[in-house]
Design a protein around this motif. Structure first.
Motif, short mmCIF file in Angstrom:
data_model
loop_
_atom_site.label_atom_id
_atom_site.label_comp_id
_atom_site.label_asym_id
_atom_site.label_seq_id
_atom_site.Cartn_x
_atom_site.Cartn_y
_atom_site.Cartn_z
N THR A 12 0.83 -1.20 0.00
CA THR A 12 0.00 0.00 0.00
C THR A 12 0.87 1.26 0.00
N GLU A 13 1.93 1.23 0.77
CA GLU A 13 2.84 2.37 0.80
C GLU A 13 3.49 2.58 -0.56
N LEU A 14 3.86 1.48 -1.22
CA LEU A 14 4.46 1.60 -2.54
C LEU A 14 3.48 2.22 -3.54
N SER A 15 2.26 1.74 -3.50
CA SER A 15 1.27 2.22 -4.48
C SER A 15 0.89 3.67 -4.24
N ASN A 16 0.99 4.14 -2.99
CA ASN A 16 0.66 5.52 -2.68
C ASN A 16 1.83 6.47 -2.89
N GLY A 17 2.95 5.92 -3.32
CA GLY A 17 4.11 6.76 -3.57
C GLY A 17 4.83 7.22 -2.32
N GLN A 18 4.54 6.61 -1.16
CA GLN A 18 5.19 7.00 0.08
C GLN A 18 6.54 6.30 0.26
N GLN A 19 6.81 5.35 -0.61
CA GLN A 19 8.07 4.59 -0.49
C GLN A 19 8.86 4.81 -1.77
N THR A 20 10.02 5.42 -1.67
CA THR A 20 10.87 5.70 -2.83
C THR A 20 12.03 4.74 -2.97
N HIS A 21 12.29 4.00 -1.94
CA HIS A 21 13.41 3.05 -2.01
C HIS A 21 12.98 1.83 -2.82
N SER A 22 13.86 1.33 -3.64
CA SER A 22 13.59 0.09 -4.36
C SER A 22 13.73 -1.08 -3.41
N SER B 218 4.29 -14.32 -10.42
CA SER B 218 2.98 -14.07 -9.82
C SER B 218 3.07 -12.85 -8.91
N LEU B 219 3.25 -11.66 -9.51
CA LEU B 219 3.43 -10.43 -8.75
C LEU B 219 2.30 -9.45 -9.03
N PRO B 220 1.96 -8.62 -8.08
CA PRO B 220 1.03 -7.54 -8.36
C PRO B 220 1.69 -6.47 -9.23
N ARG B 221 0.89 -5.60 -9.78
CA ARG B 221 1.39 -4.59 -10.72
C ARG B 221 2.41 -3.67 -10.05
N HIS B 222 2.21 -3.38 -8.76
CA HIS B 222 3.10 -2.46 -8.07
C HIS B 222 4.54 -2.96 -8.07
N PHE B 223 4.76 -4.29 -7.95
CA PHE B 223 6.12 -4.82 -7.89
C PHE B 223 6.80 -4.68 -9.24
N LYS B 224 6.06 -4.74 -10.33
CA LYS B 224 6.67 -4.63 -11.65
C LYS B 224 7.12 -3.20 -11.94
N VAL B 225 6.53 -2.23 -11.26
CA VAL B 225 6.90 -0.84 -11.48
C VAL B 225 8.04 -0.41 -10.56
N ALA B 226 8.40 -1.27 -9.65
CA ALA B 226 9.30 -0.86 -8.56
C ALA B 226 10.75 -0.76 -8.95
N GLY B 227 11.15 -0.99 -10.16
CA GLY B 227 12.53 -0.79 -10.59
C GLY B 227 13.36 -2.04 -10.57
N GLN B 228 13.19 -2.93 -9.60
CA GLN B 228 13.97 -4.17 -9.51
C GLN B 228 13.00 -5.34 -9.52
N ALA B 229 12.14 -5.38 -10.52
CA ALA B 229 11.07 -6.37 -10.55
C ALA B 229 11.56 -7.80 -10.54
N PRO B 230 12.57 -8.20 -11.35
CA PRO B 230 12.98 -9.60 -11.34
C PRO B 230 13.49 -10.05 -9.98
N GLN B 231 14.27 -9.19 -9.29
CA GLN B 231 14.81 -9.59 -7.99
C GLN B 231 13.73 -9.54 -6.91
#
Length: 831
Positions: free
Chosen positions: A229-239, A251-264
């Motif tokens: 929830t914090e990631l999706s609200n933009g409150q978390q900037t750290h990858s 099997s990841l939600p959309r937020h994890f794919k946008v997070a910059g280090q999706a494969p890891q």
């Protein structure tokens, strides 16, 4: 030499004037009691072993007979299947009485068996020392671990440190994983320093168990939902922090794919409806002596023997009781056969020989393999690291493997002998103690590569920073060169090649006639202002003199009058045109004369201490001395003639001990050459012991300026700094204290013994050697080791069932029965 003679006479008069103290009658009685107990115990165990052999089957008799004629590795392999016959009640009672009479502080293999992990009663607690937990996924956070149980409850001589042991048993804290991660068990060692300055060793196996507690699974799921929830609200900037040990999940939600280090970050996601949740747990042994291989074998196989389904085998309590109360430490110069858990519960116990070097003639115990130290870092990096440690720099190690940190730390400090590292020593530094890195004192510390502090401190120039995984070392500024560095490296490389140790050879110098050559000149010689022609002439002359000089070995007792006991002199005469024939002669002696000598004497074939004195060509008595002259090309051709056999884990352990002895003798030989005249420059006091102890901080105990004036100019930069170290000051203090002590420090005695051999070879009035002289290995040490392997002094009873009713199987590693593990009479009490 008039000044030296006057120094010698003055030293003798000062020593004669000192009043030697004597041990009290009580101390003598205690020592006599311990010796008698050890002697009676050894005789009893040997009588039991002989009785079992005589009354056993013909197969056991054949195995016993074979053990005296085959190699140590073959003997060890044959002993794996041997199990000692039960002792009679009278013998067992006497054995238990002897164990009670012996001081358990110095005889027990292990003090505690510890289980650490998740305490379900307290639940999840974030580990505030493990960094910023709120900026990473719940699976990447560290939580507080707790000591779930330890056996026995209390040991008088070693109080249980719950917090410290838990931190080091699980140095990354309590971690959660899913089936997408690598959850294979991992072993590591650790060391702690007690208040009295003595080291205590621990050995831990970290593994992961499935969590079936709904509350814990729900808590992790809730924490993850909050994090997403914090990631999706933009409150978390750290990858998301990366975990690199497992397959990738899609099997990841959309937020994890946008997070910059999706494969890891795929592994960092926990789906409560699909994934299994695992949590870290550890089982550990806390010991006084660092028998690392035995502890590793015990913990790994104990975990494998956890009954996961009904079947044959004995209880976990029986194995733990055996290691706590029945396995004893060998006395100096002795060996003991112990039985450790097998790889499968239905198999017989594994036999392993523990040995301890003699205090008077051999180097102290080192159970960690130097082979791995040189494989991890390479020869030149090890010499540079040793130089930094000798000069008491701040040394920081970094690796992704905790066991690598421990191996490098233990091995590099063991190579300091006869000097002892007196400063902060934490080869595995827990997160809670990272503030120690700011202390302005010398230290040897190790950090995990994923730790934030390891990345921040690595850029500082005031310390020695070693990245073990990358084989990279960052040296302090203005670090002097170790004396005879290139020739020293060449000698080490010759031993590594002899034992066929795999390593990175990219940074190793080329060898020619056993000497290091990089760019056509030795680093130490090129530092002098000598013309190139004189350099070459000097090197050639030194090499020829090297072959002409007397080769000595430490043989058995006897020898001609006027010689030191146990020293056998053999003059080596060679013409310059015949120097290149030495490797061929060595090869011939090894293949022909050595085999006949071994068969005639009954010594194990292929032993590295094989004597060649019975050979028709009596040039060398020590194969190791011959091998030191062989270039790598010759050693490679010799190794290719016989196929390299794959050693078992136990046989590789014995071979590592041989390698340790060979390499450590080289380092000891270097220090003996560098300081073989140090005693002439010690300023002995003319006052009483108590008065000297109270004023020694203000007294000058060593004539440093005179000592340095007798050293080669290009060695003074290193020696001048080393003479100011606390390690060297401690050695000089021990030398002075030896005037009053009835039994001086064992390490100092051994060092002085080796110096006497050098003086005997070069003359009493020799101050320093200008040329490099390789080590001639001690036959006594190597033969003593082989004898301890082939002639066992004590045999411990194999583990036997101590529970009247044991559980059929477990889903996870259980807490053990306190009643039988908190007392020593469990195996002798009726069930």
């Amino acid at each position: 030499m008039n000044d030296l003679e006057q120094r010698t006479q003055k030293t003798k008069k000062t020593k004669a004037a000192a009043v030697a103290a004597t041990t009290t009658q009580a101390d003598k009685q205690i020592m006599t009691t311990r010796e008698n107990v050890a002697s009676r115990l050894s005789k009893l165990m040997l009588n039991n072993s002989n009785s079992n052999t005589n009354n056993g089957s013909s197969t056991a008799q054949a195995a016993t007979t074979t053990s005296t004629t085959t190699t140590a590795s073959t003997t060890a392999a044959s002993m794996v299947s041997m199990v000692q016959s039960p002792q009679s009640p009278g013998e067992q009672s006497e054995l238990n009485q002897l164990k009670r009479d012996a001081d358990p502080q110095f005889s027990r293999f292990a003090d505690y068996f510890v289980i650490c992990g998740l305490d379900l009663d307290t639940g999840l607690e974030p580990d505030r020392f493990a960094g910023d937990n709120l900026h990473c996924s719940p699976l990447d956070r560290a939580y507080k671990s707790k000591p779930l149980a330890h056996y026995p409850e209390h040991v008088t001589w070693n109080p249980f440190d719950a917090h410290g042991i838990c931190m080091l048993s699980l140095p990354q804290g309590l971690r959660f994983r899913t089936q997408k991660h690598n959850i294979e068990p991992k072993f590591h060692s650790f060391a702690t320093t007690r208040e009295d300055g003595k080291r205590c060793y621990g050995f831990s196996l970290v593994f992961y168990e499935e969590i079936r507690n709904r509350n814990i699974c729900g808590a992790i799921h809730t924490l993850q939902s909050m994090f997403i929830t914090e990631l999706s609200n933009g409150q978390q900037t750290h990858s998301l922090s990366r975990v690199k040990d497992g397959p990738v999940s899609r099997s990841l939600p959309r937020h994890f794919k946008v997070a910059g280090q999706a494969p890891q970050s795929a592994q960092s996601y926990y789906d409560i409806s699909k994934d299994k949740l695992f949590v870290a747990k550890s089982i550990s042994l806390i010991c006084q002596a660092p028998y690392a291989f035995a502890a590793q074998l015990f913990l790994k196989n104990l975990y494998r023997c956890l009954p996961r389904q009904p079947g044959a085998g004995i209880s976990l309590e029986s194995y733990v009781y055996n290691i706590l109360y029945e396995v004893m430490l060998p006395q100096p110069g002795k060996s003991i056969r112990v039985y450790l858990p097998p790889m499968e519960p239905h198999l017989a116990a594994i036999a392993l020989i523990l040995q301890r070097p003699s205090l008077s003639t051999e180097l102290p115990l080192l159970d960690f393999p130097l082979r791995l130290l040189f494989s991890y870092l390479g020869v030149e990096c090890v010499i540079q690291l040793l130089t930094c440690v000798l000069l008491e720099s701040q040394v920081l190690l970094r690796s992704t493997d905790y066991q690598r940190l421990m191996i490098v730390g233990e091995c590099i400090t063991s190579l300091l002998f006869p000097f002892i590292w007196p400063h902060v020593y934490a080869p595995i530094l827990p997160a809670a103690l990272h503030h120690f890195l700011d202390a302005p004192v010398p230290f040897v510390m190790g950090l995990h590569a994923e730790c934030e502090a390891a990345h921040k401190i690595g850029s500082e120039a005031a310390l020695c920073f070693v990245d073990i995984d990358k084989k990279h070392i960052q040296l302090p500024e203005e670090l002097p060169i170790f004396p005879h560095k290139m020739d020293f490296m060449a000698e080490i490389i010759s031993v590594l090649d002899k034992f066929e140790i795999e390593r990175d050879r990219a940074q190793e110098p080329n060898l020619k006639n056993g000497y290091g050559m990089r760019g056509g000149a030795d680093a130490m010689i090129s530092s002098c202002t000598l013309p190139n022609g004189l350099q070459a002439a000097r090197r050639s002359k030194e090499r020829f003199q090297q072959l002409q000089e007397t080769v000595y070995t430490l043989g058995g007792p006897g020898g001609s009058p006027g010689q030191l006991p146990g020293v056998d002199y053999q003059p080596l005469v060679a013409h310059p045109s015949k120097i290149d024939h030495v490797p061929r002669i060595a090869d011939f002696l090894r293949r022909k004369g050595g085999m006949r000598a071994a068969q005639a004497s009954g010594s194990p074939v292929g032993s590295p201490t094989m004597s060649l004195s019975s050979s028709p060509v009596g040039i060398y008595h020590d194969v190791d001395a011959v091998d030191a002259t062989l270039p790598p090309s010759r050693m490679g051709s010799l190794s290719r003639r016989s196929e390299k056999q794959k050693l078992s884990a136990v046989d590789q352990y014995y071979q590592d001990l041989r390698i340790n002895n060979s390499l450590r003798e080289i380092f000891l030989n270097r220090f003996a050459h560098m300081f073989h005249a140090y005693e002439y420059f010690v300023i002995y006091p003319n006052q009483a012991k108590d008065e000297w102890l109270s004023n020694r901080e203000t007294l000058q105990n060593f004539d440093k300026s005179s000592f340095l004036s007798d050293q080669p100019e290009h060695h003074r930069a290193f020696l001048a700094r080393f003479l100011e170290s606390q390690m060297f000051a401690t050695l000089i203090d021990n030398k002075i204290l030896a005037m009053w002590e009835p039994q001086p420090d064992e390490q100092l005695q051994l060092f002085d013994q080796r110096i006497k051999l050098l003086r005997r070879r070069h003359g009493e009035n020799m101050i320093c050697a200008t040329s490099y002289e390789p080590c001639v290995l001690s036959q006594d040490a190597q033969q003593g080791f082989e004898k301890r392997l082939n002639c066992i002094d004590i045999e411990v009873t194999p583990p036997s069932e101590i529970l009247s009713n044991r559980a059929a199987y477990f889903r996870s590693f259980p807490l053990l029965e306190k009643g039988v593990l908190n007392q020593e009479c469990a195996s002798s009490c009726p069930h």
